[in-house]
Enzyme design. Structure first.
Site, mmCIF file in Angstrom:
data_model
loop_
_atom_site.group_PDB
_atom_site.id
_atom_site.type_symbol
_atom_site.label_atom_id
_atom_site.label_comp_id
_atom_site.label_asym_id
_atom_site.label_seq_id
_atom_site.Cartn_x
_atom_site.Cartn_y
_atom_site.Cartn_z
ATOM 1 N N ASP A 99 0.744 -1.666 -0.082
ATOM 2 C CA ASP A 99 -0.207 0.024 -0.378
ATOM 3 C C ASP A 99 0.626 0.900 -0.082
ATOM 4 O OD1 ASP A 99 -2.393 1.336 0.043
ATOM 5 O OD2 ASP A 99 -2.483 0.936 2.566
ATOM 6 N N LYS A 127 -0.779 -1.424 -4.299
ATOM 7 C CA LYS A 127 -1.439 -0.238 -4.382
ATOM 8 C C LYS A 127 -0.657 0.983 -4.811
ATOM 9 C CE LYS A 127 -5.519 -1.263 -1.612
ATOM 10 N NZ LYS A 127 -6.019 -1.342 0.454
ATOM 11 N N PHE A 148 -10.534 -0.643 0.787
ATOM 12 C CA PHE A 148 -10.061 -1.417 1.464
ATOM 13 C C PHE A 148 -10.175 -2.897 1.344
ATOM 14 C CE2 PHE A 148 -9.235 -3.897 5.247
ATOM 15 C CZ PHE A 148 -8.040 -3.246 5.570
ATOM 16 N N ARG A 161 -10.813 -13.125 6.772
ATOM 17 C CA ARG A 161 -10.053 -14.237 6.186
ATOM 18 C C ARG A 161 -10.029 -15.205 5.141
ATOM 19 N NH1 ARG A 161 -4.901 -11.952 8.174
ATOM 20 N NH2 ARG A 161 -4.601 -11.170 9.851
HETATM 21 P P1 5GP Z 1 1.836 -0.142 3.943
HETATM 22 O O1 5GP Z 1 2.441 -0.053 4.674
HETATM 23 O O2 5GP Z 1 2.227 -0.497 1.990
HETATM 24 O O3 5GP Z 1 1.016 0.781 3.575
HETATM 25 O O4 5GP Z 1 1.058 -1.545 4.369
HETATM 26 C C1 5GP Z 1 1.235 -2.962 3.844
HETATM 27 C C2 5GP Z 1 -0.073 -3.579 4.563
HETATM 28 O O5 5GP Z 1 -1.058 -3.102 5.562
HETATM 29 C C3 5GP Z 1 0.025 -4.862 3.775
HETATM 30 O O6 5GP Z 1 0.969 -5.999 4.631
HETATM 31 C C4 5GP Z 1 -1.492 -5.178 4.609
HETATM 32 O O7 5GP Z 1 -1.358 -5.796 6.115
HETATM 33 C C5 5GP Z 1 -1.845 -3.793 5.187
HETATM 34 N N1 5GP Z 1 -2.892 -3.587 4.632
HETATM 35 C C6 5GP Z 1 -2.666 -2.608 2.994
HETATM 36 N N2 5GP Z 1 -3.883 -2.400 2.638
HETATM 37 C C7 5GP Z 1 -4.692 -3.435 2.403
HETATM 38 C C8 5GP Z 1 -5.978 -3.320 2.386
HETATM 39 O O8 5GP Z 1 -6.817 -2.840 1.056
HETATM 40 N N3 5GP Z 1 -6.597 -4.849 2.852
HETATM 41 C C9 5GP Z 1 -6.238 -5.323 4.193
HETATM 42 N N4 5GP Z 1 -6.340 -6.074 4.718
HETATM 43 N N5 5GP Z 1 -4.715 -5.243 4.535
HETATM 44 C C10 5GP Z 1 -4.316 -4.181 4.197
#
Ligand code: 5GP
Length: 170
Positions: A99, A127, A148, A161
């Site tokens: 993300d 993303k 999300f 999940r």
């Molecule tokens: P980042 O640090 O890249 O912002 O977030 C990564 C982590 O956030 C992912 O491994 C996941 O656990 C969680 N995450 C990010 N976007 C989503 C989403 O749309 N749904 C879910 N369930 N988890 C997300």
């Protein structure tokens, strides 16, 4: 809260086959270590590993950051570290969603300190538009713009999940 199917199960499985094919040909003659980032990666990881045509070793890492929030905090701590020695090994890090990139950046820095010969990233969902840290996803399943996501291992507050499809939570 309602949820709508974004990526049906069969499309996910077909995409994982493509990724496995690509990785198998890129790593032909090698034996990479695949590291899954727990917990969301579990279904993606097992589908992918079983479809590879090369020998692999597997390990897992767990970084806590999200809690029950729907936005990334950026604060990371390692709840479980990898156990295999990585020095001189070809490593592929397997993630469910990238993300902002904050979580992955921390994990990549941590793994690089273990001196692998190479380190590549494979993510089921990227993303990319929300990226805050430069992270290159070498093997990407699906690009998703916003929303999300839950299902196929992805949770919201440890729920959903088990869903076979990837859904958008509204
Ligand atoms: P980042 O640090 O890249 O912002 O977030 C990564 C982590 O956030 C992912 O491994 C996941 O656990 C969680 N995450 C990010 N976007 C989503 C989403 O749309 N749904 C879910 N369930 N988890 C997300």
């Amino acid at each position: 809260m309602t949820r709508d199917i974004l990526i049906p199960h069969d499309d996910i499985v077909a995409k994982i086959e493509e990724l496995a094919e690509q990785i198998s040909s890129d790593y032909s003659g090698k034996e990479p270590i695949l590291i899954g980032i727990l917990n969301g990666v579990i279904f993606f990881f097992s589908e992918l590993v079983m479809k590879l045509r090369i020998p692999t070793r597997i390990d897992f890492i767990r970084a806590a950051s999200y809690g029950s929030s729907m936005t990334s905090s950026g604060a990371i701590r390692f709840v479980k570290d990898v156990e295999l020695p990585l020095k001189g090994e070809d490593v592929i890090l397997i993630e469910d969603i990238v993300d902002t990139g904050l979580t992955l950046c921390h994990i990549v820095e941590h793994l690089k300190s273990k001196e692998p010969a190479s380190l590549k990233i494979c993510a089921l969902i990227d993303k990319a538009e929300r990226r805050e840290r430069a992270v290159t996803v070498d093997y990407c399943g699906f690009q998703v713009l916003a929303g999300f996501l839950v299902g196929f291992g992805l949770d919201y507050d440890e729920k959903y999940r088990y869903l076979p499809d990837i859904c958008v939570l509204r």
